[in-house]
Design a protein around this motif. Structure first.
Motif, PDB file in Angstrom:
ATOM      1  N   GLN A 719       0.813  -1.211   0.000  1.00 35.72           N
ATOM      2  CA  GLN A 719       0.000   0.000   0.000  1.00 35.72           C
ATOM      3  C   GLN A 719       0.850   1.267   0.000  1.00 35.72           C
ATOM      4  O   GLN A 719       0.311   2.370  -0.043  1.00 35.72           O
ATOM      5  N   ALA A 720       2.154   1.125   0.052  1.00 39.55           N
ATOM      6  CA  ALA A 720       3.049   2.288   0.000  1.00 39.55           C
ATOM      7  C   ALA A 720       3.242   2.745  -1.442  1.00 39.55           C
ATOM      8  O   ALA A 720       3.008   1.988  -2.395  1.00 39.55           O
ATOM      9  N   ASN A 721       3.675   3.982  -1.593  1.00 45.66           N
ATOM     10  CA  ASN A 721       4.011   4.526  -2.917  1.00 45.66           C
ATOM     11  C   ASN A 721       5.509   4.366  -3.143  1.00 45.66           C
ATOM     12  O   ASN A 721       6.312   4.824  -2.329  1.00 45.66           O
ATOM     13  N   ARG A 722       5.863   3.721  -4.213  1.00 43.32           N
ATOM     14  CA  ARG A 722       7.286   3.520  -4.517  1.00 43.32           C
ATOM     15  C   ARG A 722       7.777   4.559  -5.521  1.00 43.32           C
ATOM     16  O   ARG A 722       7.198   4.708  -6.603  1.00 43.32           O
ATOM     17  N   GLU A 723       8.843   5.257  -5.159  1.00 37.71           N
ATOM     18  CA  GLU A 723       9.523   6.175  -6.074  1.00 37.71           C
ATOM     19  C   GLU A 723      10.813   5.498  -6.502  1.00 37.71           C
ATOM     20  O   GLU A 723      11.706   5.276  -5.677  1.00 37.71           O
ATOM     21  N   ARG A 724      10.911   5.144  -7.769  1.00 36.51           N
ATOM     22  CA  ARG A 724      12.032   4.336  -8.251  1.00 36.51           C
ATOM     23  C   ARG A 724      13.173   5.225  -8.749  1.00 36.51           C
ATOM     24  O   ARG A 724      12.957   6.186  -9.466  1.00 36.51           O
ATOM     25  N   PHE A 725      14.394   4.854  -8.370  1.00 40.79           N
ATOM     26  CA  PHE A 725      15.585   5.561  -8.825  1.00 40.79           C
ATOM     27  C   PHE A 725      16.465   4.592  -9.612  1.00 40.79           C
ATOM     28  O   PHE A 725      16.539   3.402  -9.289  1.00 40.79           O
ATOM     29  N   ASN A 726      17.126   5.122 -10.630  1.00 37.67           N
ATOM     30  CA  ASN A 726      18.032   4.301 -11.435  1.00 37.67           C
ATOM     31  C   ASN A 726      19.061   3.645 -10.539  1.00 37.67           C
ATOM     32  O   ASN A 726      19.612   4.271  -9.631  1.00 37.67           O
ATOM     33  N   ALA A 727      19.322   2.363 -10.778  1.00 39.93           N
ATOM     34  CA  ALA A 727      20.202   1.601  -9.893  1.00 39.93           C
ATOM     35  C   ALA A 727      21.594   2.209  -9.785  1.00 39.93           C
ATOM     36  O   ALA A 727      22.214   2.192  -8.721  1.00 39.93           O
ATOM     37  N   SER A 728      22.125   2.742 -10.877  1.00 35.29           N
ATOM     38  CA  SER A 728      23.449   3.369 -10.837  1.00 35.29           C
ATOM     39  C   SER A 728      23.328   4.746 -10.202  1.00 35.29           C
ATOM     40  O   SER A 728      22.605   5.605 -10.700  1.00 35.29           O
ATOM     41  N   TYR A 729      24.016   4.928  -9.073  1.00 38.01           N
ATOM     42  CA  TYR A 729      24.037   6.203  -8.353  1.00 38.01           C
ATOM     43  C   TYR A 729      22.643   6.594  -7.863  1.00 38.01           C
ATOM     44  O   TYR A 729      22.363   7.759  -7.629  1.00 38.01           O
ATOM     45  N   GLY A 730      21.761   5.587  -7.696  1.00 38.34           N
ATOM     46  CA  GLY A 730      20.399   5.861  -7.243  1.00 38.34           C
ATOM     47  C   GLY A 730      20.342   6.342  -5.808  1.00 38.34           C
ATOM     48  O   GLY A 730      19.472   7.149  -5.456  1.00 38.34           O
ATOM     49  N   ARG A 731      21.246   5.837  -4.941  1.00 36.26           N
ATOM     50  CA  ARG A 731      21.232   6.292  -3.552  1.00 36.26           C
ATOM     51  C   ARG A 731      21.570   7.771  -3.456  1.00 36.26           C
ATOM     52  O   ARG A 731      21.030   8.484  -2.618  1.00 36.26           O
ATOM     53  N   MET A 732      22.465   8.232  -4.319  1.00 30.88           N
ATOM     54  CA  MET A 732      22.802   9.648  -4.341  1.00 30.88           C
ATOM     55  C   MET A 732      21.563  10.477  -4.695  1.00 30.88           C
ATOM     56  O   MET A 732      21.241  11.464  -4.023  1.00 30.88           O
ATOM     57  N   SER A 733      20.855  10.061  -5.742  1.00 37.59           N
ATOM     58  CA  SER A 733      19.641  10.769  -6.150  1.00 37.59           C
ATOM     59  C   SER A 733      18.555  10.649  -5.084  1.00 37.59           C
ATOM     60  O   SER A 733      17.804  11.600  -4.834  1.00 37.59           O
ATOM     61  N   GLY A 734      18.480   9.475  -4.440  1.00 35.72           N
ATOM     62  CA  GLY A 734      17.466   9.256  -3.418  1.00 35.72           C
ATOM     63  C   GLY A 734      17.660  10.150  -2.210  1.00 35.72           C
ATOM     64  O   GLY A 734      16.689  10.692  -1.655  1.00 35.72           O
ATOM     65  N   ILE A 735      18.913  10.327  -1.791  1.00 29.96           N
ATOM     66  CA  ILE A 735      19.176  11.190  -0.640  1.00 29.96           C
ATOM     67  C   ILE A 735      18.865  12.641  -0.982  1.00 29.96           C
ATOM     68  O   ILE A 735      18.349  13.400  -0.143  1.00 29.96           O
ATOM     69  N   GLU A 736      19.152  13.040  -2.223  1.00 29.93           N
ATOM     70  CA  GLU A 736      18.781  14.391  -2.646  1.00 29.93           C
ATOM     71  C   GLU A 736      17.261  14.570  -2.601  1.00 29.93           C
ATOM     72  O   GLU A 736      16.759  15.604  -2.154  1.00 29.93           O
ATOM     73  N   ALA A 737      16.514  13.548  -3.032  1.00 36.65           N
ATOM     74  CA  ALA A 737      15.053  13.613  -2.986  1.00 36.65           C
ATOM     75  C   ALA A 737      14.550  13.629  -1.547  1.00 36.65           C
ATOM     76  O   ALA A 737      13.561  14.310  -1.220  1.00 36.65           O
ATOM     77  N   LEU A 738      15.226  12.876  -0.671  1.00 38.98           N
ATOM     78  CA  LEU A 738      14.846  12.871   0.738  1.00 38.98           C
ATOM     79  C   LEU A 738      15.069  14.244   1.365  1.00 38.98           C
ATOM     80  O   LEU A 738      14.225  14.733   2.132  1.00 38.98           O
ATOM     81  N   GLU A 739      16.178  14.861   1.008  1.00 35.34           N
ATOM     82  CA  GLU A 739      16.488  16.185   1.537  1.00 35.34           C
ATOM     83  C   GLU A 739      15.444  17.211   1.087  1.00 35.34           C
ATOM     84  O   GLU A 739      15.069  18.113   1.855  1.00 35.34           O
TER      85      GLU A 739
END
Length: 829
Positions: A719-739
């Motif tokens: 029931q959660a919403n998943r926001e998908r990030f490209n596997a390469s360097y995805g954590r970097m993009s994810g932390i920017e989105a979290l910020e």
């Protein structure tokens, strides 16, 4: 064997040393020992050689052999002994410590040996570095004097064999020049182009003035640059735009050679003067700055294998950028006709053009040629064989937007082979020089011309042209320090030839103007040729013509034999045997997974895995009697190719955050070296708002696409919403989105989330991992081949060693409570 020929071979054995490139060492050579099968061993003292060099006087021990030489050969011998090359000892030291330099010196070491007929690699490297410190420069005598053994042993049979191969290739080149000239005459008699005297001289400047414009844009791709490894780099492009032209201009993109630079191509302005828009991108991983920094020791990699991919991508990205600018009606781009694009490549830039025209990197041909062929006969193999370290996949570098290619002194006979070059179906011009020692004309230009199937093909041969005849004028920046015989004479004339023929070629095949075909004819180019540098241009040539001219089987196969079926490493021996034979440890590393593998702020590969691999190389050398230094070749891996790289033995192991999985039958895993699990990264000010043990309905969870973490989140929190990030360097993009609060939490393995926070130099106090114990248990191991138990045992021994423990503590000591907590929780599960 003819005794005079034997003595000549001894002469060439000595002069061979000069092609390698204060204070007297504690131990230095006193004699040269010739080892020749028909005569056995015999010696000449270095004192006798030095006396002959300085005074011309021939001592009795030297006279035994010089008596068989004619006066001209004797004078040439003395002249070569007197030759000196000023070169920096730092440059020599750095070059002989990297892969290409070591390969070259090991080949030479097979011929210039120490006692016991052992390879002279280490002694040669020492003597070359010491000789380079001599104010007079490197020469034969001072290299021999500084050889740290009493005797320098010359494997004269091998040298004679190499000399005979050089001679045969030279003879074949000469007879082929005659065959090309005859074909030119044949074509000239059948051509009907009217009065060629009335044609405008395309070597002269055209009617348009060129305006220079420079653009720069970012490319997101892993690349080795002179600043180190980077995941993003600028592409700088010089444009030359014809002024006052009323219709859109066809675009010609110039791809420079290795160690060259954008400003070294006056042909850019010349093409612009004829109404072409010209773009000259700076290939940042192989330009002049990169080469100079490498020679100064500031860059460790002479040419990254990925450069064969990155260069074509530069041009594909450039065309994409121009199309974007055209959609925004950028005025100067609107003056470029992007439906008419050609590429002009010089040397390594020729390889770039081949790729863009549809030739795929031929991994099997590379593996076969780099194993069997002698790079001393074709020095371009030293560069081409760097491509053998690329992951064996199809890179799809061809671009249908490219309508024609012109290649000046290209290399690619092994990189592509006939199997790929024959696939090119667009108009192609190849320009070569008969005295090219960098990309030998027969191997790298004439034979590939025969392989081409496109009916619109042209070959232009400059006699006696060199590798630089068509690109240099009075400006020689980028080739300083090279001997004159490599550069040659008459560059101004050769450059003019190239200007004229490329204008005609692109007018004919980009603008589809048949009025320019006469400029590409055999008769016209015969007419404009000057005696000191002739130009022969033809449209057809067959293997039979070359064989008939040579009157024997050519020393290099015109059409190479079919590729033999390649077997993997273990079919002929273990990985350890392969490392011992080649001196190469091939490993794959991630660049997007701190703290295991990432690119640091200095552009260097960093992380636990980097230190692990370096220490492993030393461990193997110290504990398993490796006879030579081990070169570590690092391949970039990712979530998509990591298993394939190891399965196909392109890498002997992959080090990264790889969960040990039993269901994978085609690879194996080492013992685990780290334990972690899936957690959520959340901003501290949002703690309490999210409970991982509830449904997380409508919570925005960031995940890396196509990962086991995404699969776990999908199943546990439907029931959660998943926001998908490209596997390469995805954590970097994810932390920017979290910020930016575009997501509520980011899901991944806890250690990788902490590693990315540290890599970005973010304050850990602003974030927290929840829940305290991971939701999953992930045991990390190295990916290994499934069919080499010896290799797996050695790797597991190293993981258990004190050397590995020190590396582990260096990277993870602060994480010990975290790991122990996870371990305790996972065991109790």
């Amino acid at each position: 064997m003819n005794l005079k020929k034997v003595c000549k071979s001894l002469f060439y054995s000595l002069t061979f040393l000069i092609l390698l490139g204060q204070g007297k060492p504690i131990l230095s050579a006193e004699r040269v020992v010739f080892n020749l099968s028909v005569l056995g061993e015999f010696t000449v003292s270095l004192d006798s050689l030095e006396k002959f060099e300085k005074t011309g006087e021939i001592s009795s021990d030297l006279a035994k052999y010089t008596n068989y030489l004619d006066e001209a050969t004797l004078n040439q011998f003395r002249g070569l002994l007197q030759k000196r090359f000023p070169v920096s000892p730092v440059l020599v030291s750095n070059f002989t410590k990297v892969g290409i330099g070591q390969t070259l010196l090991k080949r030479v070491g097979d011929l210039v040996q120490m006692e016991g007929n052992t390879n002279g690699f280490y002694a040669l490297r020492s003597s070359l570095v010491l000789s380079a410190a001599d104010p007079e420069g490197v020469g034969i005598i001072n290299v021999l004097r500084r050889f740290p053994r009493r005797d320098v042993r010359l494997e004269t049979d091998g040298m004679l064999e190499l000399l005979q191969a050089f001679t045969a290739l030279s003879d074949y080149t000469q007879t082929s020049i005659n065959a090309i000239a005859q074909q030119s005459n044949n074509e000239a008699t059948t051509e009907k182009f009217g009065n060629l005297d009335q044609l405008t001289d395309l070597r002269k400047v055209g009617q348009f003035k060129a305006q220079k414009k420079i653009i720069t844009f970012e490319i997101a791709n892993l690349r080795q640059t002179n600043q180190g490894l980077t995941t993003h780099y600028p592409l700088e492009v010089d444009f030359y735009l014809p002024q006052g032209k009323e219709t859109p201009s066809p675009l010609v993109i110039i791809s420079h050679g290795f160690g060259s630079y954008q400003g070294n191509y006056s042909i850019a302005e010349h093409l612009a003067s004829y109404g072409f828009a010209v773009a000259v991108p700076r290939h940042i991983g192989s330009d002049l700055t990169y080469r100079e920094d490498f020679l100064q020791g500031e860059v460790r990699v002479v040419l990254s294998p990925m450069e064969f991919v990155s260069r074509p991508l530069d041009i594909k990205n450039l065309l994409d950028e121009l199309e974007k600018l055209a959609k925004t009606n950028t005025s100067w781009v609107m003056g470029i006709d992007l439906n008419k694009v050609g590429v002009l490549g010089h040397s390594l830039g020729g390889s770039t053009a081949y790729s863009l025209a549809g030739a795929n990197i031929n991994h099997q041909r590379l593996a076969q040629d780099c194993e069997q062929k002698n790079p001393l006969l074709n020095s371009s193999l030293f560069l081409q064989c760097r491509g053998s370290y690329l992951p064996q996949q199809t890179y799809n570098l061809g671009d249908e937007r490219i309508k024609a290619i012109a290649l000046a002194h290209p290399l690619g006979s092994s990189l592509f082979g006939p199997e790929e070059i024959k696939k090119i179906d667009i108009p192609t011009l190849i320009v070569g020089g008969s005295q090219d020692l960098v990309t030998p004309m027969m191997i790298e230009q004439v034979h590939p011309f025969i392989w081409l199937n496109t009916p619109k093909k042209h070959l232009s041969v400059m006699v006696p042209g060199t590798h630089f005849s068509s690109t240099l004028e009075s400006d020689t920046e980028g080739v300083e320090g090279l001997p004159k015989f490599l550069i040659g004479d008459n560059a101004d004339l050769g450059n003019a030839y190239l200007k004229g023929v490329t204008v005609a070629f692109f007018e004919a095949y980009l603008n589809q103007d048949n009025n320019y075909l006469p400029y590409l004819s055999a008769s016209y180019n015969q007419q404009i040729s000057e005696e000191k540098l002739t130009l022969q241009t033809i449209q057809s040539l067959t293997p039979e013509q070359l064989e008939q001219a040579y009157q024997d089987t050519p020393p290099v196969a015109i059409i190479p034999s079919p590729i033999q079926q390649q077997t993997n490493v273990t079919a002929s021996g273990s990985i350890m045997e392969e490392i011992a034979n080649t001196g190469v440890l091939k490993v794959a590393l991630r660049g997007d997974a701190p703290p295991f593998g990432y690119i640091n702020n200095e552009g260097e590969w960093a992380g636990y895995c980097t230190d692990f691999i370096d220490e492993l190389g030393e461990y193997l050398q110290e504990n398993y009697d490796m006879n030579t230094a081990i070169e570590v070749v690092q391949l970039a891996s990712n979530l998509d190719n990591r298993f394939e790289l190891v399965k196909e033995k392109q890498a002997y192991l992959e080090c990264g955050p790889n969960t040990i999985r039993e269901e994978l039958s085609e690879v194996s895993f080492s013992n685990f070296f780290f334990l972690t699990g899936t957690q959520f990264l959340i901003k501290v000010n949002n703690l309490g708002k999210i409970n991982p043990f509830q449904s997380l309905m409508n919570v925005n969870i960031g995940v890396l696409e196509n990962t086991t973490t995404e699969q776990f989140i999908t199943e546990k929190y439907p029931q959660a919403n998943r926001e998908r990030f490209n596997a390469s360097y995805g954590r970097m993009s994810g932390i920017e989105a979290l910020e930016k609060e575009q997501i509520d939490v980011l899901a991944s393995e806890g250690i990788l989330l902490l590693g990315e926070i540290k890599r970005q130099s973010l304050s850990q106090e602003n974030y927290q991992l929840i829940p305290p114990q991971p939701l999953t248990c992930e045991y990390y191991g190295l990916i290994l081949p499934h069919d080499d138990p010896q290799w797996k045992t050695i790797i597991n021994e190293f993981i258990a060693s004190q050397a590995e423990a020190e590396i582990w503590n260096q990277w993870f000591k602060s994480e010990v409570p975290y790991v122990l907590n996870d371990l305790d929780d996972c065991i109790n599960r």
